[in-house]
Each structure stands twice: as C-alpha cells, then as structure tokens.
Motif scaffolding. Structure first.
Motif, PDB file in Angstrom:
ATOM      1  N   MET A   1       0.850  -1.177   0.097  1.00 21.25           N
ATOM      2  CA  MET A   1       0.077   0.031   0.114  1.00 21.25           C
ATOM      3  C   MET A   1       0.805   1.326  -0.066  1.00 21.25           C
ATOM      4  SD  MET A   1      -3.115  -0.789   2.552  1.00 21.25           S
ATOM      5  CE  MET A   1      -4.086  -2.357   2.248  1.00 21.25           C
ATOM      6  N   ASN A   2       0.463   2.112  -0.724  1.00 21.15           N
ATOM      7  CA  ASN A   2       1.354   3.583  -0.873  1.00 21.15           C
ATOM      8  C   ASN A   2       0.749   4.642  -0.260  1.00 21.15           C
ATOM      9  OD1 ASN A   2       3.119   2.210  -2.632  1.00 21.15           O
ATOM     10  ND2 ASN A   2       1.626   2.239  -4.287  1.00 21.15           N
ATOM     11  N   ALA A   3       1.141   5.127   0.673  1.00 21.35           N
ATOM     12  CA  ALA A   3       0.618   6.358   1.213  1.00 21.35           C
ATOM     13  C   ALA A   3       1.684   7.123   1.818  1.00 21.35           C
ATOM     14  CB  ALA A   3      -0.281   5.828   2.734  1.00 21.35           C
ATOM     15  N   VAL A   4       1.555   8.662   1.584  1.00 27.42           N
ATOM     16  CA  VAL A   4       2.350   9.559   1.954  1.00 27.42           C
ATOM     17  C   VAL A   4       2.033  10.181   3.515  1.00 27.42           C
ATOM     18  CG1 VAL A   4       3.408  11.825   1.252  1.00 27.42           C
ATOM     19  CG2 VAL A   4       2.908  10.202  -0.186  1.00 27.42           C
ATOM     20  N   LEU A   5       2.669  10.162   4.291  1.00 23.27           N
ATOM     21  CA  LEU A   5       2.517  10.743   5.548  1.00 23.27           C
ATOM     22  C   LEU A   5       2.792  12.506   5.506  1.00 23.27           C
ATOM     23  CD1 LEU A   5       1.593  10.626   8.289  1.00 23.27           C
ATOM     24  CD2 LEU A   5       4.012  10.354   9.032  1.00 23.27           C
ATOM     25  N   ALA A   6       1.805  13.194   5.686  1.00 20.98           N
ATOM     26  CA  ALA A   6       1.746  14.626   5.416  1.00 20.98           C
ATOM     27  C   ALA A   6       2.352  15.244   6.719  1.00 20.98           C
ATOM     28  CB  ALA A   6       0.738  14.957   4.759  1.00 20.98           C
ATOM     29  N   ARG A  13       3.272  15.873  -1.359  1.00 20.04           N
ATOM     30  CA  ARG A  13       2.863  16.225  -2.839  1.00 20.04           C
ATOM     31  C   ARG A  13       1.805  15.190  -3.142  1.00 20.04           C
ATOM     32  NH1 ARG A  13       4.135  20.050  -6.918  1.00 20.04           N
ATOM     33  NH2 ARG A  13       5.809  20.898  -5.427  1.00 20.04           N
ATOM     34  N   ALA A  14       0.560  15.417  -3.644  1.00 25.31           N
ATOM     35  CA  ALA A  14      -0.317  14.225  -4.136  1.00 25.31           C
ATOM     36  C   ALA A  14       0.371  13.665  -5.319  1.00 25.31           C
ATOM     37  CB  ALA A  14      -1.614  14.617  -4.663  1.00 25.31           C
ATOM     38  N   ARG A  15       0.701  12.217  -5.435  1.00 23.45           N
ATOM     39  CA  ARG A  15       1.218  11.554  -6.607  1.00 23.45           C
ATOM     40  C   ARG A  15       0.212  10.487  -7.193  1.00 23.45           C
ATOM     41  NH1 ARG A  15       5.666  12.511  -3.187  1.00 23.45           N
ATOM     42  NH2 ARG A  15       7.251  13.993  -3.987  1.00 23.45           N
ATOM     43  N   PRO A  16       0.358  10.221  -8.246  1.00 25.48           N
ATOM     44  CA  PRO A  16      -0.450   9.216  -8.980  1.00 25.48           C
ATOM     45  C   PRO A  16      -0.407   7.738  -8.060  1.00 25.48           C
ATOM     46  CG  PRO A  16       0.698  10.164 -10.800  1.00 25.48           C
ATOM     47  CD  PRO A  16       1.320  10.759  -9.520  1.00 25.48           C
ATOM     48  N   VAL A  29      -7.885  10.795  -0.765  1.00 27.33           N
ATOM     49  CA  VAL A  29      -8.077   9.850  -1.607  1.00 27.33           C
ATOM     50  C   VAL A  29      -8.641  10.521  -3.073  1.00 27.33           C
ATOM     51  CG1 VAL A  29      -7.827   7.677  -0.470  1.00 27.33           C
ATOM     52  CG2 VAL A  29     -10.149   8.605  -0.682  1.00 27.33           C
ATOM     53  N   GLY A  30      -8.444  11.775  -3.268  1.00 26.80           N
ATOM     54  CA  GLY A  30      -8.981  12.463  -4.162  1.00 26.80           C
ATOM     55  C   GLY A  30      -8.326  12.602  -5.416  1.00 26.80           C
ATOM     56  N   ALA A  31      -8.896  13.498  -6.468  1.00 29.44           N
ATOM     57  CA  ALA A  31      -8.334  13.681  -7.579  1.00 29.44           C
ATOM     58  C   ALA A  31      -7.845  14.992  -7.959  1.00 29.44           C
ATOM     59  CB  ALA A  31      -9.164  13.150  -8.572  1.00 29.44           C
ATOM     60  N   GLU A  75      -8.388   7.618 -10.762  1.00 29.93           N
ATOM     61  CA  GLU A  75      -7.531   8.203 -10.101  1.00 29.93           C
ATOM     62  C   GLU A  75      -7.818   8.031  -8.429  1.00 29.93           C
ATOM     63  OE1 GLU A  75      -6.416  12.031 -11.344  1.00 29.93           O
ATOM     64  OE2 GLU A  75      -5.694  12.720  -9.540  1.00 29.93           O
ATOM     65  N   PHE A  76      -9.156   8.117  -8.391  1.00 33.24           N
ATOM     66  CA  PHE A  76      -9.661   8.113  -6.889  1.00 33.24           C
ATOM     67  C   PHE A  76      -9.511   6.393  -6.296  1.00 33.24           C
ATOM     68  CE2 PHE A  76     -13.954   6.469  -4.931  1.00 33.24           C
ATOM     69  CZ  PHE A  76     -13.652   6.898  -3.783  1.00 33.24           C
ATOM     70  N   PHE A  77     -10.052   5.440  -7.217  1.00 31.48           N
ATOM     71  CA  PHE A  77      -9.757   3.958  -6.620  1.00 31.48           C
ATOM     72  C   PHE A  77      -8.429   3.703  -6.402  1.00 31.48           C
ATOM     73  CE2 PHE A  77     -14.072   3.773  -8.806  1.00 31.48           C
ATOM     74  CZ  PHE A  77     -14.879   3.454  -7.722  1.00 31.48           C
TER      75      PHE A  77
END
Ligand code: FEO
Length: 437
Positions: A1-6, A13-16, A29-31, A75-77
């Motif tokens: 699972m890929n998550a960025v801790l902000a 930065r939001a990445r694909p 988890v938006g777009a 992108e959301f899914f």
C-alpha cells in the motif's frame, strides 16, 4: 500500500496512485483536475480544481467520505486501494450529491456492496435519480442522518451536521470527533488545484476562496450563518473541503472569512437613520429621455413615503457589480427600460442575470418604461423579476413616448404605491396601478 505521511515538515505532494495521510488514520484519496478552466459553465478556474475525497480508518472498519467526478474515478480508486481493501469499507458518506462528488459512487457501491451509505434526508430523491436502480442493478442500502447522529468505526466516530443549501438542499458536513477534522463538502472549498494539497503549502488561493464563495455560497448567506453556528463551537484541527486546499493551518480563519462575507456590509457608513429606512433603488436606461423622466418622477413619488430612502441610477453610467452589491442590501428594486424591437434593452437583462448570486427573497420589484409601438419590455421585466422570486406588488407602468404632466403625476403615484408596499401599507396585495391614480 502506498501512502504519504503529510506532517508539516515533509515535502508532501499528491502523486498518482498514492494516498496522502492528513491526520492519523485519515487519508486524502481525491483527484486533481489542473486543466479545468471553467466549472459548471459559469465559474472560471485559473488553477483548475480538485475533487477531494477522504478515507477514515477505525479499529472497526473504514469509511469513505465523498467520491470524485466520474472521469476521475480511476485516480480515486487507485488512491483508495493504496490504503484499504474494498471489503474493509463499512461506511460511505456523501455530504453532497452533485456529480463532481458522486460520480464514482455507483462504482464504489459495486466494489463495496457490504458498505452502508449515509446521506442527509434531503439527498434521498437525488440519490434515486443518480443511481436509477434497475433489475440488473439493485438499489443500495442507505440511511439518512441529521445533526448529532453518529456512526462508530471503533476508535473513530463520524458525527453529522445538517447544513442544508450550501449550496444544494442535500448538503451536510461530517466531523471526525477524535481528530477534530471537519469534512465540510463544498463549504470552505475553492477551485484551486495544487498538488501540495495543504493551505500552508499551496500558492496564494485567497482570490479563489472569495470567488468561490461569491458564486456558490453568496445566495445562501442565512444558511451559511446557520452552518457557522453549528461549526464554530467544534474543536477544529482541520477543515477538509471537497475542492481546493485542505485547511490545516489556522482553519478558523476560514470560518471567520465566511462570517465576514455573509454579514451585511453596506449599512456601515450610512448612519443609523439609513438602517431604520427601507431602501428603494431605481435603475433605468433611456433613449430619448422619456424613461429617465419617468424614473425621476417615480423617485419623487416614492420619497413622499415616510421611512423610504430612494436612490436613482442610470445603468448607462455604471458597472454592474457595485449595483449587485447595492441591490443585495436594498428592500426594493425598480427597473425602467424603453422597448426596442419588442424587448427590454440589454443592460437590464445583464443586471437581472447578475442577481442570481444574491438572495432576493423578500425584496420587491417593479418595472416601468416609455415605448413607441408595442411596449413589451415592462411585462417582460416583471416576469423575470417573479422568476427571480421578487414580489411585484404594483403592476408596471408604461407610457407611450413623451410623458405628459398628467402621466408624470401617474409616475409619482406609482412611486407612492411602491413606497406604501415597502412600508407595509399594502403588504400581500398586488396593486393595480389604475386604482391608485
Ligand atoms: Fe462541488 Fe456542489 O459540488
């Protein structure tokens, strides 16, 4: 699972394909839609927009708060799958069913059939229109909720706030009690796409914030105030709207800004006497001075009514936006137009079109004008005023070509009748002008 801790120190930065953690157990988890330049036909977006959706993980399951526009579903899914499995989703909350937030809902329901949907009571009819259940696609379980209702995810609690008309009847907010995060829907949102996501990281979006309010929330100021009364007492670490930056740095500034923008502005500086008066604004255009003479006589008549203050403006000499601001704080509006080619003149229609961004409920409208042949303009303006929910208490006044002295007296009587309607002397009636002269 890929998550960025902000956390505030990370270069997030939001990445694909990556979700961004915005609070413990809460992910964006938006777009991103950076290329958008016009939203909903009317709203310009110099920096595009975002469709913000969120995921809340508790010890007893996962909740999804809002989805995205259908074109951005992949992108959301992808972001959702980076931090949760579909069979973990117990709760789906739709704070607002407009397609930019509900576009991926049908597919999410297919992928997480065990989840229960939570919406406001007013959202029910929109949900049915959106999903159009059929034999192939059975209807989905849903539950309506109101202010104070809660759903537990174990160590995370979702609490609902009923905040209708911001900006649709269905709108609500959802609050994560343990993290003091408010998912506010369109409220406190703006069209500003920046992959840095957070208000303390994004470029300057103050213009976009005010512009979004002006176009989307301004007609619903009383509902904004009602919502603020629910939101302001909450402990708030973060406000997470469905568009634009996530407001984690001093989120209360944005509540304060909404309160400022929703408060009356134009009584200041006019003195106490003005506040005690009813305000009539007369706008006109005139080809040969005839409608202008009518306007002046109507002003003179209205001014005879105690408690009514009248202002007169030639639309040929003013910009529309300041007039819209004036009308917002006025009690009555009279528009004068000649009839040219069977129609009122364009600046009148431009002004009336501009009024969609303000609340006109309770205001009075009236129309008048000089004409040469057919004189349709007055009736057309009245119809448009009624369409905008203005009450038109005095039947419009038309005069063929140059007003005579007697006809100017008719105009003064028209002004007096309008003044009487404003002060309540004729409230609730539509006055036939012929009965008043
Ligand atoms: Fe962003 Fe009203 O939808």
């Amino acid at each position: 699972m890929n998550a960025v801790l902000a956390d505030a120190g990370a270069p997030e930065r939001a990445r694909p394909g990556e979700a961004v953690e915005i609070a413990p157990g809460v992910h964006w988890v938006g777009a991103l839609d950076p290329a958008l330049r016009t939203f909903d036909i009317i709203l310009r977006t110099a920096n595009g927009t975002t469709y913000n959706a969120y995921l809340v993980r508790g010890t007893e399951g996962v909740a999804i708060i809002d989805t995205v526009k259908a074109e951005f579903a992949d992108e959301f899914f992808a972001r959702l799958e980076a931090v949760a499995r579909y069979d973990e989703i117990r709760v789906i909350v739709l704070n607002h069913l407009e397609p930019d937030h509900s576009g991926a809902l049908p597919e999410l329901m297919r992928r997480a059939p065990q989840a229960r949907l939570y919406i406001s009571t007013r959202a029910t009819s929109m949900l049915k229109a959106l999903l159009k259940p059929s034999e192939d696609e059975p209807s989905f379980e849903y539950q309506t909720v109101g202010t104070g209702d809660e759903v537990s995810l174990g160590d995370r609690t979702l609490r609902f706030l009923h905040t209708p008309y911001l900006h649709w009847p269905d709108t609500q907010c959802t609050y994560v009690v343990e993290e003091a995060v408010l998912f506010s829907g369109d409220v406190f949102g703006c069209h500003h796409c920046d992959s840095r996501l957070f208000n303390d990281r994004c470029g300057d979006f103050r213009f976009a914030f005010d512009d979004y309010y002006a176009h989307i929330m301004r007609p619903f100021k009383t509902h904004v105030m009602d919502a603020l009364r629910l939101i302001e007492p909450l402990p708030l670490k973060m406000v997470a709207p469905t568009h634009g930056p996530i407001l984690r740095d001093r989120p209360r500034r944005y509540l304060t800004r909404y309160r400022e923008l929703s408060s009356p502005r134009f009584t200041e500086g006019l003195g106490e006497a003005q506040e005690a008066h009813k305000t009539l604004l007369i706008f006109y255009l005139s080809s040969y001075g005839n409608t202008a003479r009518m306007a002046e006589a109507i002003r003179d008549g209205a001014e005879e009514t105690a408690g009514v203050r009248v202002s007169l403006y030639d639309l040929a000499g003013g910009a529309l936006q300041p007039f819209v601001d004036l009308i917002e704080s006025a009690d009555a509006l009279a528009l004068g137009s000649p009839t040219i080619n069977g129609d009122a003149v364009k600046p009148i229609w431009d002004l009336l079109s501009s009024l969609a961004v303000i609340d006109l409920k309770g205001k009075l409208g009236a129309a008048f004008g000089s004409y040469g042949w057919t004189g349709e303009a007055v009736r057309m303006i009245e119809e448009r005023m009624r369409g905008l929910k203005l009450r038109v208490p005095v039947v419009g006044l038309r005069i063929k070509l140059i007003p005579t002295d007697a006809e100017l007296e008719d105009c003064r009587a028209f002004g007096r009748a309008l003044g009487a309607a404003m002060t309540g002397a004729n409230a609730g009636q539509t006055l036939e002008f012929a009965d008043l002269v």
